[in-house]
Every structure is written in structure tokens, then in C-alpha cells.
Motif scaffolding. Structure first.
Motif, PDB file in Angstrom:
ATOM      1  N   GLU A 240       0.813  -1.216   0.000  1.00 15.13           N
ATOM      2  CA  GLU A 240       0.000   0.000   0.000  1.00 15.13           C
ATOM      3  C   GLU A 240       0.842   1.260   0.000  1.00 15.13           C
ATOM      4  OE1 GLU A 240      -3.060   0.159   2.906  1.00 15.13           O
ATOM      5  OE2 GLU A 240      -3.932  -1.787   2.348  1.00 15.13           O
ATOM      6  N   THR A 241       1.979   1.247   0.690  1.00 10.78           N
ATOM      7  CA  THR A 241       2.790   2.459   0.810  1.00 10.78           C
ATOM      8  C   THR A 241       4.112   2.381   0.056  1.00 10.78           C
ATOM      9  OG1 THR A 241       3.967   1.724   2.798  1.00 10.78           O
ATOM     10  CG2 THR A 241       1.816   2.787   3.116  1.00 10.78           C
ATOM     11  N   GLY A 242       4.553   1.176  -0.277  1.00  7.50           N
ATOM     12  CA  GLY A 242       5.849   0.994  -0.920  1.00  7.50           C
ATOM     13  C   GLY A 242       7.026   1.022   0.034  1.00  7.50           C
ATOM     14  N   ALA A 243       6.767   1.224   1.331  1.00  7.77           N
ATOM     15  CA  ALA A 243       7.853   1.336   2.304  1.00  7.77           C
ATOM     16  C   ALA A 243       8.421  -0.036   2.653  1.00  7.77           C
ATOM     17  CB  ALA A 243       7.352   2.025   3.563  1.00  7.77           C
ATOM     18  N   LEU A 244       9.737  -0.076   2.813  1.00  5.89           N
ATOM     19  CA  LEU A 244      10.415  -1.258   3.327  1.00  5.89           C
ATOM     20  C   LEU A 244      10.597  -1.104   4.838  1.00  5.89           C
ATOM     21  CD1 LEU A 244      13.239  -1.513   0.642  1.00  5.89           C
ATOM     22  CD2 LEU A 244      11.302  -3.084   0.850  1.00  5.89           C
ATOM     23  N   PHE A 245      10.890  -2.188   5.508  1.00  8.01           N
ATOM     24  CA  PHE A 245      11.230  -2.098   6.927  1.00  8.01           C
ATOM     25  C   PHE A 245      12.520  -1.310   7.092  1.00  8.01           C
ATOM     26  CE2 PHE A 245       8.931  -6.156   8.524  1.00  8.01           C
ATOM     27  CZ  PHE A 245       7.864  -5.388   8.974  1.00  8.01           C
ATOM     28  N   THR A 246      12.547  -0.429   8.094  1.00 11.02           N
ATOM     29  CA  THR A 246      13.795   0.210   8.477  1.00 11.02           C
ATOM     30  C   THR A 246      14.646  -0.805   9.230  1.00 11.02           C
ATOM     31  OG1 THR A 246      12.976   0.920  10.632  1.00 11.02           O
ATOM     32  CG2 THR A 246      12.551   2.394   8.744  1.00 11.02           C
ATOM     33  N   PRO A 247      15.949  -0.548   9.413  1.00  8.20           N
ATOM     34  CA  PRO A 247      16.767  -1.482  10.198  1.00  8.20           C
ATOM     35  C   PRO A 247      16.209  -1.741  11.592  1.00  8.20           C
ATOM     36  CG  PRO A 247      18.180   0.007   8.977  1.00  8.20           C
ATOM     37  CD  PRO A 247      16.776   0.501   8.769  1.00  8.20           C
ATOM     38  N   THR A 248      15.709  -0.694  12.271  1.00  4.32           N
ATOM     39  CA  THR A 248      15.151  -0.883  13.612  1.00  4.32           C
ATOM     40  C   THR A 248      13.905  -1.750  13.567  1.00  4.32           C
ATOM     41  OG1 THR A 248      16.015   1.240  14.387  1.00  4.32           O
ATOM     42  CG2 THR A 248      14.173   0.286  15.627  1.00  4.32           C
TER      43      THR A 248
END
Length: 448
Positions: free
Chosen positions: A244-252
Motif C-alpha cells: 500500500e505504501t511501498g515502504a520497506l522495513f527500516t533497520p530498527t
């Protein structure tokens, strides 16, 4: 065969009894009436709580209106040093974002890809237990923790437990398990947030684990960037964008989720495997049935070990690794004609639900054949929640139902299992464990 369970408390409920006894055993502080009650209401200076055993109530909370009954923030506070704000304790939009990335990693095709890694960990466990299989009693829990950790690292990062970092995380988790006696009690008692505290040992072990995991995540990110990362769960999760947003997980965020996979996949599997081996030690006829099933070396042959699956499922019923969880009301509710205010705690107890005397036939008996009966099939649909249920059901449930039976099958084919020095006493910590371990004796199984 009736395996042991903790004695139940008699008399009126008391928060002070909980506060006094939570370090010993939360389960035995519960009223014995919960094995027959559809719902129980409990008030204290800190809490207005409802323990819900009615399958209709459980369906309402977990399946029909799950967002109206989010996970308890107090329980989350107890786990936050280790899990951050992972999908195990988050709610709302954050949780939906996390699950949109995680769920594809546990689809059917991915389980087939993970099978060789589970098989390798299983083979390693059989070999590792060889020196201990001389008939001398020993605690099986560290051994099941070892193989469960091995499975997690092989499937997540393509690393065996013998890898230096993997072994360090495993060791730190054992320390953290011992350092966290208050997590469940804090949530169940709905203690005010200012009464939640974390010992230096808890904080130190959580920081140690997260630091080690962060190193693994950083190394994997470098391999992904270089184009030579293995096609395992870590790579899949780290390269899957939120649709839905295209965001990947951040390292945290990735550290949060790996810590959760280790807690939910390693701690729970270790608990279930240890109790399953204990139950088989008490039931030689079922042990022999497992030993007679064919060796499984291919994913497509998992159907050939139905007895192992039935035993593992029955273990999850009698000794659910996550014995209790807590949800919260977001608005006033009416539950079985009783008024529950906004902020009330809803305790969901697989421990009591799975042994409920008005639902199950012979609820305290170890009977893997029950799953073929009409009562067993009905209860499996309506009153069996070892992995929770609904949208928040554990994404690794299918994974666990491959891992557990496969490892059980391999161990029982290799070794005959007998009881050790004493009956184990189940206690509720991060997961359901033996108070003083689970003592067993192993000897090599002689084959024709």
C-alpha cells in the motif's frame, strides 16, 4: 493417560495473592472454577478484568471485531525492551503495515523452500543428543531450545546455530527468559504503567540480543545491496515493500521483527517440543506409533507422519506455549450480559480453554486420537487457539506445524524416551516451561 497440571487456587480471587505468587506460578494462582466457567469477572484496585472462555466471546474478540479489542499496552510495556514496537505487540495502522510485509514470507511456497533448513536442524539435533542417550536423566528443555533456535537461524539467515553470532543470540535469550518473570503478571494484573519496571539484567540481556540481531541485519542489507544474498526469510522480508505504501522495513523495524520471530518461533517451539517428548515418555504406545512412521526427507511426504502431527497438536492443547494473553476494550461493552467499561482487561486463556470441562471430552487426558472424533473436530474449530485466531493469528502457525512434527518424528525414530527423575510442574514465564525443567532419559532405539 493424565499428565500433571498445576493445582488451582480455591476461595475468592485476590490481587495480593497474584502479587505474592506471580514469580512462582501464575497458573496455580487462577481459580479452579475457570475450567468450567464461560466467563469470570475480577476487580481489584488496579484492574477490572474478564476471563473469557466462551467460544462465542473468543470469536467476537479475535475474529469478528479484533480492532475493537487491541493487545494490552501493559503487556506490551513488559516486552518492549526486547521487541520494540514489533507486530507481536503493536496495534492499528502500524500493525497492519507490519503484517503486509511479513505475511508473504510465510506463504505455502516459502514453507517448501524452508523445509531443507528445518530438516538439517532436525538431523543436527539427533546427532547432538547422541552422547546424552545413555539412560542418564537430563533436562530436555535446553536441548529443545537448541534445536528450535537452530531452525530459526537456518531459516531466517541461513546460519546454523554453531555460527558464532547465532550461538551468542541463543545464549542471551536463555538469560533473558530467566530475567523476565513479571511480563505476564504485569499484563494480567493490569498494573499501572508506573509499576512496570525492568531489572538491569532484563535491560542488559535485551540490549545484548538486539545488538547482535542488528549486526546480522546490517550484514544482510550489505549482501542484498551487493546482489549475493541467500533467498531466505530475512532476505524476503527485507526486500518486500508494503503493497500500500511501498515502504520497506527500516533497520530498527527489522530488528524488532527478528527478535519477535525468535521469541514467537524459538521460545514457543522449544516449549512445545519439550512437553511433547515428555508426553511421549509417559505414553509408550504413542511413542512406538511415531517410531513406526516412515522417515520424511521430502516436503511432499509430510502427510506420511499423521501420528506425529496428532501428538504435536495434542501437546499444544494440553501445554499451550502462550498460556494466556490479554486484550483491552476500547469502549464500553456488554459481555454475556455483564457491563465491561472502556479499558477493561480481557484475559484469553488457552490453558483453560483447551481443558474446559464443558467443551472437551476427557479434557485433561493425553489422547492424540481425539482429533479424529466429532468432539475433537468441533473443538479444534471453536476452542483451540495455540496460535491465536483471526487477523492476528501467528503468521508462523503453518511453519510450526511442519517443524514440530518433523523434529518429533526424527527424535523418536532415533531414541527411546522415558521419564526422568521427577514429574515436571508447568509454570508460566515468557512461555510455558517446567518449573525445574523436564527430566527425561534417552537410549538408542534398536531397529530391525
Amino acid at each position: 493417560m493424565i499428565p500433571p497440571k498445576p493445582p488451582s487456587r480455591k476461595g475468592k480471587p485476590s490481587v495480593w495473592r497474584f502479587l505474592r505468587d506471580f514469580r512462582k506460578d501464575i497458573l496455580s494462582a487462577q481459580s479452579g472454577k475457570l475450567y468450567r466457567a464461560w466467563m469470570a469477572e475480577f476487580r481489584s484496585p488496579f484492574i477490572h478484568s474478564f476471563t473469557c472462555n466462551d467460544p462465542k466471546l473468543i470469536a467476537l474478540i479475535l475474529k469478528e471485531r479484533p480492532e475493537d479489542f487491541p493487545k494490552s499496552g501493559r503487556m506490551a510495556a513488559g516486552l518492549a525492551p526486547l521487541l520494540g514496537n514489533s507486530s507481536f505487540i503493536s496495534n492499528g495502522a502500524i500493525w497492519r503495515h507490519q503484517r503486509r510485509i511479513i505475511d508473504p514470507a510465510f506463504e505455502g511456497g516459502r514453507l517448501r523452500q524452508a523445509f531443507p533448513q528445518i530438516l538439517a536442524a532436525s538431523d543436527a539435533a539427533v546427532a547432538r543428543l547422541g552422547p546424552a542417550a545413555d539412560g542418564t536423566p537430563f533436562d530436555i528443555e535446553p536441548e529443545t531450545a537448541h534445536v528450535a533456535a537452530d531452525v530459526i537461524f537456518r531459516t531466517l539467515f541461513t546460519l546454523p546455530i554453531e555460527d558464532e553470532t547465532a550461538n551468542a543470540v541463543f545464549s542471551a535469550f536463555r538469560t533473558h527468559q530467566d530475567a523476565q518473570p513479571m511480563v505476564n503478571a504485569g499484563g494480567l494484573l493490569a498494573l499501572p504503567r508506573w509499576l512496570h519496571f525492568h531489572s538491569r539484567r532484563t535491560k542488559a540481556s535485551a540490549e545484548r540480543i538486539r545488538g547482535l540481531i542488528a549486526g546480522l541485519v546490517e550484514q544482510r542489507a550489505e549482501r542484498i545491496a551487493a546482489g549475493d544474498a541467500p533467498d531466505d526469510l530475512a532476505t524476503k522480508i527485507m526486500t518486500t515493500p508494503d503493497p500500500e505504501t511501498g515502504a520497506l522495513f527500516t533497520p530498527t523495524e527489522m530488528v524488532d521483527e527478528v527478535a519477535t520471530f525468535f521469541l514467537a518461533g524459538h521460545e514457543t517451539s522449544a516449549s512445545a517440543l519439550a512437553w511433547a517428548l515428555y508426553l511421549l515418555a509417559r505414553s509408550p504406545e504413542w511413542q512406538d506409533r511415531l517410531a513406526a512412521e516412515p522417515e520424511v526427507r521430502d516436503f511432499s511426504r509430510l502427510r506420511d507422519i499423521p501420528a506425529a502431527r496428532a501428538v504435536f497438536r495434542e501437546t499444544l492443547r494440553l501445554y499451550p506455549p502462550v498460556a494466556m494473553t490479554v486484550r483491552t476494550t476500547t469502549r464500553p461493552e456488554t459481555l454475556r450480559d455483564r457491563k465491561a467499561p472502556k479499558g477493561a482487561q480481557l484475559v484469553l486463556s488457552p490453558w483453560h480453554l483447551h481443558r474446559h470441562e464443558r467443551l472437551w471430552e476427557q479434557p485433561d487426558a493425553f489422547d492424540p486420537a481425539r482429533w479424529e472424533t466429532e468432539n475433537g473436530k468441533t473443538c479444534q474449530r471453536e476452542a483451540f487457539t495455540p496460535f491465536s485466531a483471526g487477523p492476528r493469528a501467528c503468521p508462523g502457525a503453518g511453519f510450526a506445524m511442519i517443524e514440530g512434527p518433523l523434529i518429533l518424528s526424527a527424535l523418536v525414530r532415533a531414541y527411546r524416551i522415558e521419564q526422568g527423575t521427577a514429574e515436571p510442574v508447568p509454570v508460566m514465564r515468557l512461555t510455558l516451561r517446567g518449573k525445574d525443567g523436564i527430566s527425561l532419559r534417552l537410549t538408542p532405539r534398536i531397529r530391525a
